[in-house]
Design an enzyme around this catalytic site. Sequence first.
Site, PDB file in Angstrom:
ATOM      1  N   ARG A 137       0.722  -1.101   0.143  1.00  0.00           N
ATOM      2  CA  ARG A 137      -0.187  -0.494  -0.233  1.00  0.00           C
ATOM      3  C   ARG A 137       0.802   1.420   0.176  1.00  0.00           C
ATOM      4  O   ARG A 137       0.370   2.575  -1.127  1.00  0.00           O
ATOM      5  CB  ARG A 137      -0.781   0.031   0.740  1.00  0.00           C
ATOM      6  CG  ARG A 137      -2.110   1.399   1.646  1.00  0.00           C
ATOM      7  CD  ARG A 137      -2.545   1.275   2.843  1.00  0.00           C
ATOM      8  NE  ARG A 137      -3.969  -0.224   2.082  1.00  0.00           N
ATOM      9  CZ  ARG A 137      -5.507   0.698   1.798  1.00  0.00           C
ATOM     10  NH1 ARG A 137      -5.314   1.711   1.685  1.00  0.00           N
ATOM     11  NH2 ARG A 137      -6.068   0.019   1.371  1.00  0.00           N
TER      12      ARG A 137
ATOM     13  N   TYR B 298      -0.143 -13.410  -0.005  1.00  0.00           N
ATOM     14  CA  TYR B 298       0.598 -13.308  -1.011  1.00  0.00           C
ATOM     15  C   TYR B 298       1.781 -12.156  -0.923  1.00  0.00           C
ATOM     16  O   TYR B 298       2.300 -11.870  -0.371  1.00  0.00           O
ATOM     17  CB  TYR B 298      -0.754 -12.532  -3.277  1.00  0.00           C
ATOM     18  CG  TYR B 298      -1.076 -11.243  -2.106  1.00  0.00           C
ATOM     19  CD1 TYR B 298      -0.143  -9.746  -1.876  1.00  0.00           C
ATOM     20  CD2 TYR B 298      -1.949 -10.871  -1.324  1.00  0.00           C
ATOM     21  CE1 TYR B 298      -1.383  -8.633  -1.124  1.00  0.00           C
ATOM     22  CE2 TYR B 298      -2.936 -10.209  -1.006  1.00  0.00           C
ATOM     23  CZ  TYR B 298      -2.320  -8.483  -0.908  1.00  0.00           C
ATOM     24  OH  TYR B 298      -2.727  -7.678   0.001  1.00  0.00           O
TER      25      TYR B 298
ATOM     26  N   ASP C  66     -13.215   6.357  -0.519  1.00  0.00           N
ATOM     27  CA  ASP C  66     -14.036   5.797   0.817  1.00  0.00           C
ATOM     28  C   ASP C  66     -14.950   6.637   1.462  1.00  0.00           C
ATOM     29  O   ASP C  66     -16.642   6.772   2.150  1.00  0.00           O
ATOM     30  CB  ASP C  66     -13.388   5.194   1.917  1.00  0.00           C
ATOM     31  CG  ASP C  66     -12.932   3.961   1.752  1.00  0.00           C
ATOM     32  OD1 ASP C  66     -13.181   3.107   0.350  1.00  0.00           O
ATOM     33  OD2 ASP C  66     -11.307   3.758   2.925  1.00  0.00           O
TER      34      ASP C  66
END
Length: 417
Positions: A111, A219, A296
């Site tokens: 991120r 992952y 968001d």
Amino acid sequence: MSTWPEGRPDVLVVGGGIGGLSAALALARKGLRVRLYERSAEFGEVGAGLQLAPNCTRVLDTYGLLDEAVSLGVLPEHMIMKDAVDAGELTRLDLADLERRYGHPYLVIHRSDLHGLLLRACRHLGVDLVTDAHCVSYENVDGGARAVFADGRTDEADAVVAADGLHSVARRLLVHDEPVNSAYVAYRAAIPFEEVRGNGVHEKDVVVHIGPRCHFVRYPLRGGRMLNQVAVFESPKALAGEADWGTPDELDRAFDGMCAQIRQGLPLMWRDRRWRMFDRDPIATWVTGRIALLGDAAHPPLQYMAQGAVMAVEDGWVLGEHVDARTGPSGVVDWEGALAAYQAVRPEHCRRVVTTARAWGELWHHDGLKRLQRNALLRSRDPYDYTFTDWIYGPTALTPTEEPPLYPKIPLNSVRI
């Protein structure tokens, strides 16, 4: 960056997360003067990995940022879904074939790496970046909109983009609602791959184990040097109405009886932080006057579609395209037309993502007979059937789409096991 600049920009963006940076970048690329306000003392992101589906890497490619994003992340080979109890494979996606179908890759990235990439691109285009700026209210004014900050200062522009997150202040102009508590909580970790190599961990795949009221995701990140782990579970304390819920003791109990791969990964989770999972009910209107919601603030989803950051990036790109299409020869933007066009296509698409994420969360977390029926249903899927990804991964961001299926419309009680 934290000094208060002078002069009226074309656009104010409030919120320096991935959504706000994406919007600022999209609008600056169209020649607009953009000022972005961030509440914190510096720009940054917390968390670990993100999955960027082709509908996001397509936008990064348009921005000329895809090659750098790929260099910072990993292009996994498969997405594999397994049962969390017995570790049996349920279904998979061949991500190389997925790229051939949609024209862009499926990328996993830290991120903070995506955030840094967008921040550098904004700086390169001259976006005015301001920190230590807590926006407390928004107002429409003649010919534009205004943001009001906690210290009493204000700023105005032709339009304001509110990318101010789950607890958006701007959203209150449109609806008086509250975040919806799912009672699920996520724990994360990003650890050196060497700590787990050889323990049955897939080095080139995204793997999700789905189980009774819990799931576990793994992952690779950063060129395969790191492993991202996410452990998600339903909190009994949340269901009981307790204030302190999703605690580490609940984490351990939630995965009792799960497969060896999960049990090996749990001790590596960060225990000093947790992410409680909230969304909001979809709303049909994101625009009031010259103020528009984005990311968001407009459509916070649960994580099951891995589309939260993706939708925010896509929002910014769509807004930029509609602004560009409604900019006259003299450089004057028809903001009413541009925001109306943005409003016409994004809320319905994102509503589908939010509601589909809820449905997938329910499906993932079945127990007992429903779990067995779900497993039989998923194992029957053709790995190269893209019925349930075309609507979300295809190039549909600028146009309305037909209602997609959430998952196969087969009652679980009709599936033989």
